[in-house]
Design a protein around this motif. Structure first.
Motif, PDB file in Angstrom:
ATOM      1  N   LYS A  85      13.892   6.744 -25.099  1.00 18.29           N
ATOM      2  CA  LYS A  85      13.400   6.318 -24.285  1.00 18.29           C
ATOM      3  C   LYS A  85      11.870   6.407 -24.767  1.00 18.29           C
ATOM      4  CE  LYS A  85      17.466   3.023 -23.453  1.00 18.29           C
ATOM      5  NZ  LYS A  85      18.186   1.956 -22.118  1.00 18.29           N
ATOM      6  N   PHE A  86      11.536   7.655 -24.046  1.00 18.33           N
ATOM      7  CA  PHE A  86      10.705   7.144 -22.928  1.00 18.33           C
ATOM      8  C   PHE A  86       9.972   7.724 -23.797  1.00 18.33           C
ATOM      9  CE2 PHE A  86       8.079  11.203 -21.783  1.00 18.33           C
ATOM     10  CZ  PHE A  86       7.540  10.717 -20.360  1.00 18.33           C
ATOM     11  N   GLU A  87       9.980   8.541 -25.681  1.00 10.61           N
ATOM     12  CA  GLU A  87       8.686   8.585 -25.938  1.00 10.61           C
ATOM     13  C   GLU A  87       8.658   7.467 -27.121  1.00 10.61           C
ATOM     14  OE1 GLU A  87       6.904  10.986 -27.464  1.00 10.61           O
ATOM     15  OE2 GLU A  87       7.179  12.079 -25.201  1.00 10.61           O
ATOM     16  N   TYR A  88       9.776   6.728 -27.295  1.00 11.01           N
ATOM     17  CA  TYR A  88       9.700   5.446 -28.253  1.00 11.01           C
ATOM     18  C   TYR A  88       9.295   4.075 -28.588  1.00 11.01           C
ATOM     19  CZ  TYR A  88      10.642   9.916 -31.527  1.00 11.01           C
ATOM     20  OH  TYR A  88      10.276  10.900 -32.038  1.00 11.01           O
ATOM     21  N   GLU A  89       9.850   4.069 -27.057  1.00 15.22           N
ATOM     22  CA  GLU A  89      10.558   2.928 -26.801  1.00 15.22           C
ATOM     23  C   GLU A  89       9.161   2.368 -25.714  1.00 15.22           C
ATOM     24  OE1 GLU A  89      13.671   1.350 -25.390  1.00 15.22           O
ATOM     25  OE2 GLU A  89      15.084   2.236 -27.209  1.00 15.22           O
ATOM     26  N   ASN A  90       8.174   3.072 -25.719  1.00 12.80           N
ATOM     27  CA  ASN A  90       7.028   3.242 -24.396  1.00 12.80           C
ATOM     28  C   ASN A  90       5.769   3.817 -24.921  1.00 12.80           C
ATOM     29  OD1 ASN A  90       5.608   2.302 -22.508  1.00 12.80           O
ATOM     30  ND2 ASN A  90       6.966   1.332 -20.929  1.00 12.80           N
ATOM     31  N   SER A  91       4.678   3.324 -24.921  1.00 15.23           N
ATOM     32  CA  SER A  91       3.548   3.562 -25.435  1.00 15.23           C
ATOM     33  C   SER A  91       3.013   4.433 -24.803  1.00 15.23           C
ATOM     34  CB  SER A  91       2.776   3.042 -25.449  1.00 15.23           C
ATOM     35  OG  SER A  91       1.800   2.358 -24.535  1.00 15.23           O
ATOM     36  N   ASN A  92       3.567   4.867 -23.513  1.00 15.19           N
ATOM     37  CA  ASN A  92       3.124   5.905 -22.185  1.00 15.19           C
ATOM     38  C   ASN A  92       3.709   5.107 -20.528  1.00 15.19           C
ATOM     39  OD1 ASN A  92       1.392   6.893 -19.990  1.00 15.19           O
ATOM     40  ND2 ASN A  92      -0.034   6.489 -20.717  1.00 15.19           N
ATOM     41  N   SER A  93       5.180   5.662 -20.976  1.00 17.54           N
ATOM     42  CA  SER A  93       6.482   5.301 -19.874  1.00 17.54           C
ATOM     43  C   SER A  93       5.779   5.698 -18.535  1.00 17.54           C
ATOM     44  CB  SER A  93       7.656   6.312 -19.965  1.00 17.54           C
ATOM     45  OG  SER A  93       8.022   5.907 -21.315  1.00 17.54           O
ATOM     46  N   VAL A  94       4.888   6.587 -18.677  1.00 12.97           N
ATOM     47  CA  VAL A  94       4.771   7.147 -16.893  1.00 12.97           C
ATOM     48  C   VAL A  94       3.493   6.719 -16.360  1.00 12.97           C
ATOM     49  CG1 VAL A  94       2.999   8.910 -15.261  1.00 12.97           C
ATOM     50  CG2 VAL A  94       4.906   9.929 -17.249  1.00 12.97           C
ATOM     51  N   GLU A  95       2.784   5.883 -16.986  1.00 10.99           N
ATOM     52  CA  GLU A  95       1.641   4.618 -16.607  1.00 10.99           C
ATOM     53  C   GLU A  95       2.173   3.509 -16.675  1.00 10.99           C
ATOM     54  OE1 GLU A  95      -1.649   2.997 -15.595  1.00 10.99           O
ATOM     55  OE2 GLU A  95      -1.017   5.505 -15.877  1.00 10.99           O
ATOM     56  N   SER A  96       3.518   3.292 -17.311  1.00 10.40           N
ATOM     57  CA  SER A  96       4.300   1.713 -16.457  1.00 10.40           C
ATOM     58  C   SER A  96       4.729   1.561 -15.368  1.00 10.40           C
ATOM     59  CB  SER A  96       5.318   1.715 -18.330  1.00 10.40           C
ATOM     60  OG  SER A  96       4.462   1.417 -19.064  1.00 10.40           O
ATOM     61  N   MET A  97       5.467   3.122 -15.525  1.00  8.83           N
ATOM     62  CA  MET A  97       6.117   3.906 -14.187  1.00  8.83           C
ATOM     63  C   MET A  97       4.661   3.240 -12.709  1.00  8.83           C
ATOM     64  SD  MET A  97       7.542   6.883 -12.672  1.00  8.83           S
ATOM     65  CE  MET A  97       6.344   8.308 -13.124  1.00  8.83           C
ATOM     66  N   ILE A  98       4.017   3.785 -13.484  1.00  2.00           N
ATOM     67  CA  ILE A  98       3.382   3.743 -11.821  1.00  2.00           C
ATOM     68  C   ILE A  98       2.826   2.427 -11.995  1.00  2.00           C
ATOM     69  CG2 ILE A  98       0.365   4.439 -12.247  1.00  2.00           C
ATOM     70  CD1 ILE A  98       0.773   6.910 -13.161  1.00  2.00           C
ATOM     71  N   GLN A  99       2.496   1.778 -12.333  1.00  2.00           N
ATOM     72  CA  GLN A  99       2.016   0.312 -12.343  1.00  2.00           C
ATOM     73  C   GLN A  99       3.475  -0.762 -11.830  1.00  2.00           C
ATOM     74  OE1 GLN A  99       1.337  -1.162 -16.248  1.00  2.00           O
ATOM     75  NE2 GLN A  99      -0.739  -0.463 -16.277  1.00  2.00           N
TER      76      GLN A  99
END
Length: 273
Positions: A79-93
């Motif tokens: 999920k971390f690599e393929y289901e979101n283009s930038n999971s870390v940035e999404s988490m930050i938001q």
């Protein structure tokens, strides 16, 4: 022909075949087919992240700069690599959005004094992000809440004004207390003086009354002979004085002429003429 890929401890490898995810490999030595396959390494260890200088608005419209640190780790590499283009940035938001919502419901003073509660509310709001981004936030902490320069200046002015007001009130209370003590002392002195004067007046009145009573008692106990003797003494004193005229009624002359001493005094007064 096979290729070799070593996956380090606490990491995971995602094998892509012709650009498509095919399988996951764990730590250790792993084989793959070069050209056709690629191994993408994902770190599963806990990672610290600092969010600096994020501006939020409190309930009373005060701008506050926040510095937040958090620790997270990947729980689902796929999920971390393929289901979101930038999971870390999404988490930050997501973290910033929840933080803005929490602080936006409280006043500035409450926000500055309750960072522990904000931390707890933020952690509960973030929850487990595994289902969305394959990430779990292990710890989140607000390092600093700093009001804007204008708000800080206003707060400092307010603090100075409050201190000056407190000092003025304390001074006024002290002066009022001093005046109260001084006035009470004067009043006590006046009352004491008045009581003393009243006591002295009563004592003098009692003494005078006693004197008059004793005189009345004495006069009540004497007879007419005493008064006659007093009158004779008065005539004797009169005979010695330059006065040579005494006016009295006929009846009084007849009464006093019967007294030998009186007659002698009157004759002496007649000869002096």
């Amino acid at each position: 022909m096979f290729g070799l890929k070593v996956v380090r401890q606490n990491h995971v490898g995602l094998v892509e075949t012709l650009g498509k995810y095919s399988r996951e490999v764990r730590a250790g030595l792993n084989f793959y087919i070069p050209i056709f396959q690629k191994v993408r390494i994902v770190d599963l260890a806990m990672i610290p992240l600092a969010l600096q200088g994020y501006s939020v608005i409190t309930k009373d419209n005060a701008e506050v700069q926040t510095n937040v640190t958090l620790n997270y780790h990947v729980t689902d590499a796929r999920k971390f690599e393929y289901e979101n283009s930038n999971s870390v940035e999404s988490m930050i938001q997501l973290v910033r959005g929840h933080l803005r919502d929490i602080i936006g419901k409280i006043d500035l003073n409450e926000a500055l004094g309750s960072t522990s509660k904000i931390n707890a509310d933020l952690a509960n709001a973030i929850g487990d992000l595994t289902n969305t981004y394959g990430i779990k936030v292990d710890r989140v902490n607000i390092d600093e809440l700093k009001p804007s320069a204008s708000i800080t200046e206003s707060m400092e002015k307010q603090i100075r004004a409050d201190r000056e007001k407190t000092a003025a009130i304390a001074k006024a209370n002290g002066e009022a207390r001093s005046i109260e003590i001084e006035t009470k002392a004067r009043n006590d002195a006046t009352v004491s003086t008045a009581k003393a004067e009243a006591a002295a007046t009563i004592a003098r009145a009692d003494a005078k009354a006693y004197e008059i009573k004793k005189l009345n008692d004495m006069l009540a106990s004497v007879d007419n002979k005493y008064f006659t003797a007093q009158q004779i003494q008065a005539f004797s004193e009169l005979a010695k004085s330059p006065t040579n005229t005494v006016v009295m009624s006929k009846d009084e002359i007849g009464k006093y002429s019967d007294i030998p001493v009186t007659a002698q005094v009157m004759n002496q007064m007649a000869n002096d003429k």
